[in-house]
Design a protein around this motif. Structure first.
Motif, PDB file in Angstrom:
ATOM      1  N   THR A  66       0.923  -1.305   0.081  1.00  0.00           N
ATOM      2  CA  THR A  66      -0.001   0.064   0.060  1.00  0.00           C
ATOM      3  C   THR A  66       0.808   1.246   0.133  1.00  0.00           C
ATOM      4  O   THR A  66       2.232   1.100   0.227  1.00  0.00           O
ATOM      5  CB  THR A  66      -0.873   0.063   1.160  1.00  0.00           C
ATOM      6  OG1 THR A  66      -0.007  -0.025   2.376  1.00  0.00           O
ATOM      7  CG2 THR A  66      -1.896  -1.259   1.073  1.00  0.00           C
ATOM      8  N   LEU A  69      -0.290   6.940   2.112  1.00  0.00           N
ATOM      9  CA  LEU A  69      -1.341   8.194   1.659  1.00  0.00           C
ATOM     10  C   LEU A  69      -2.656   7.512   2.290  1.00  0.00           C
ATOM     11  O   LEU A  69      -3.251   6.413   1.868  1.00  0.00           O
ATOM     12  CB  LEU A  69      -1.209   8.492   0.237  1.00  0.00           C
ATOM     13  CG  LEU A  69       0.001   8.779  -0.531  1.00  0.00           C
ATOM     14  CD1 LEU A  69      -0.251   9.083  -2.000  1.00  0.00           C
ATOM     15  CD2 LEU A  69       0.368  10.159   0.077  1.00  0.00           C
ATOM     16  N   ASN A  70      -3.497   8.602   2.514  1.00  0.00           N
ATOM     17  CA  ASN A  70      -5.078   8.270   2.687  1.00  0.00           C
ATOM     18  C   ASN A  70      -5.874   8.794   1.647  1.00  0.00           C
ATOM     19  O   ASN A  70      -6.886   8.035   1.292  1.00  0.00           O
ATOM     20  CB  ASN A  70      -5.146   8.451   4.148  1.00  0.00           C
ATOM     21  CG  ASN A  70      -4.615   8.065   5.302  1.00  0.00           C
ATOM     22  OD1 ASN A  70      -4.461   6.655   5.183  1.00  0.00           O
ATOM     23  ND2 ASN A  70      -3.973   8.546   6.237  1.00  0.00           N
ATOM     24  N   ARG A  71      -5.845  10.281   1.596  1.00  0.00           N
ATOM     25  CA  ARG A  71      -6.539  10.886   0.799  1.00  0.00           C
ATOM     26  C   ARG A  71      -5.932  11.565  -0.404  1.00  0.00           C
ATOM     27  O   ARG A  71      -4.774  12.310   0.170  1.00  0.00           O
ATOM     28  CB  ARG A  71      -7.296  11.882   1.550  1.00  0.00           C
ATOM     29  CG  ARG A  71      -8.581  11.233   2.280  1.00  0.00           C
ATOM     30  CD  ARG A  71      -9.408  12.311   2.914  1.00  0.00           C
ATOM     31  NE  ARG A  71     -10.438  12.444   1.937  1.00  0.00           N
ATOM     32  CZ  ARG A  71     -11.425  13.723   1.859  1.00  0.00           C
ATOM     33  NH1 ARG A  71     -10.892  14.709   2.510  1.00  0.00           N
ATOM     34  NH2 ARG A  71     -12.303  13.770   1.317  1.00  0.00           N
ATOM     35  N   GLN A  93      -5.439   1.173  -2.756  1.00  0.00           N
ATOM     36  CA  GLN A  93      -6.317   1.509  -1.481  1.00  0.00           C
ATOM     37  C   GLN A  93      -5.956   2.820  -0.916  1.00  0.00           C
ATOM     38  O   GLN A  93      -6.033   3.179   0.177  1.00  0.00           O
ATOM     39  CB  GLN A  93      -6.008   0.384  -0.377  1.00  0.00           C
ATOM     40  CG  GLN A  93      -6.520  -1.009  -0.534  1.00  0.00           C
ATOM     41  CD  GLN A  93      -5.445  -1.604  -1.555  1.00  0.00           C
ATOM     42  OE1 GLN A  93      -4.194  -1.850  -1.212  1.00  0.00           O
ATOM     43  NE2 GLN A  93      -6.033  -2.487  -2.184  1.00  0.00           N
ATOM     44  N   VAL A  94      -6.166   3.786  -1.752  1.00  0.00           N
ATOM     45  CA  VAL A  94      -5.720   5.206  -1.685  1.00  0.00           C
ATOM     46  C   VAL A  94      -7.277   5.925  -1.892  1.00  0.00           C
ATOM     47  O   VAL A  94      -7.576   5.665  -3.207  1.00  0.00           O
ATOM     48  CB  VAL A  94      -4.721   5.926  -2.325  1.00  0.00           C
ATOM     49  CG1 VAL A  94      -4.810   7.373  -1.998  1.00  0.00           C
ATOM     50  CG2 VAL A  94      -3.437   5.282  -1.939  1.00  0.00           C
ATOM     51  N   GLU A  95      -8.068   6.620  -1.136  1.00  0.00           N
ATOM     52  CA  GLU A  95      -9.218   7.366  -1.340  1.00  0.00           C
ATOM     53  C   GLU A  95      -8.707   8.468  -2.235  1.00  0.00           C
ATOM     54  O   GLU A  95      -7.743   9.316  -1.810  1.00  0.00           O
ATOM     55  CB  GLU A  95      -9.778   7.888  -0.070  1.00  0.00           C
ATOM     56  CG  GLU A  95     -11.154   8.696  -0.246  1.00  0.00           C
ATOM     57  CD  GLU A  95     -11.746   9.355   0.962  1.00  0.00           C
ATOM     58  OE1 GLU A  95     -12.392  10.101   0.789  1.00  0.00           O
ATOM     59  OE2 GLU A  95     -11.111   9.099   1.947  1.00  0.00           O
ATOM     60  N   ASP A 116      -3.450  14.283   1.659  1.00  0.00           N
ATOM     61  CA  ASP A 116      -2.205  14.178   1.615  1.00  0.00           C
ATOM     62  C   ASP A 116      -1.268  14.541   0.421  1.00  0.00           C
ATOM     63  O   ASP A 116      -0.110  15.020   0.578  1.00  0.00           O
ATOM     64  CB  ASP A 116      -1.858  12.601   1.968  1.00  0.00           C
ATOM     65  CG  ASP A 116      -2.346  12.028   3.260  1.00  0.00           C
ATOM     66  OD1 ASP A 116      -2.227  12.683   4.246  1.00  0.00           O
ATOM     67  OD2 ASP A 116      -3.171  10.938   2.926  1.00  0.00           O
TER      68      ASP A 116
END
Length: 148
Positions: A66, A69-71, A93-95, A116
């Protein structure tokens, strides 16, 4: 196909544009990067030009594959580009949140949305990518001054 040429009838280039140098220039640039332009073509269906290049990059992936980063905010006036990037990020799996122009991106940030990373298209109508980035920087400076 990839060699420079001149058109015998100059009215053709006036009517359709171009000088016949685009593929030559592209292929020369790719040569400097250790690659070349390739072509697949089918009569009546069209042609596809493509190339492969190797570029160095820092590995951001974590051990589980992964990204850290989240967003991510994707800003591009081209809907296809936005969707492609959204799918690529979802695969990791990054929004992602999509904005079709700089004004929309600024509105999201002004509402308090946080990201991010912001992936910004350079060439957009109304506000270019560079103009949008400058406005985002100013927005962040204003927010910093307001929180002190």
């Amino acid at each position: 196909m990839f060699d420079a040429f001149t058109q015998e009838d100059s009215s053709v280039s006036k009517r359709y544009g171009g000088t016949g140098l685009g593929l030559t220039i592209s292929n020369n640039l790719l040569k400097y990067m250790g690659s070349k332009l390739n072509l697949t073509s089918q009569l009546g269906k069209g042609s596809t030009f493509y190339f492969d290049i190797e570029v160095s990059c820092e590995m951001m992936e974590q051990e589980d594959g992964t990204l850290p980063l989240n967003r991510v905010l994707v800003v591009d006036d081209n809907a296809n580009n936005r969707v492609i990037l959204q799918h690529m990020l979802a695969y990791k799996q990054v929004e992602s949140v999509l904005a079709e122009n700089g004004m929309e991106a600024l509105q999201l940030l002004m509402k308090g949305e946080r990201f991010d990373v912001i992936l910004m298209d350079y060439h957009m109508p109304i506000l270019s990518g560079l103009e949008t980035i400058e406005k985002i920087k100013e927005l962040f400076r204003q927010q910093e001054r307001g929180f002190r």
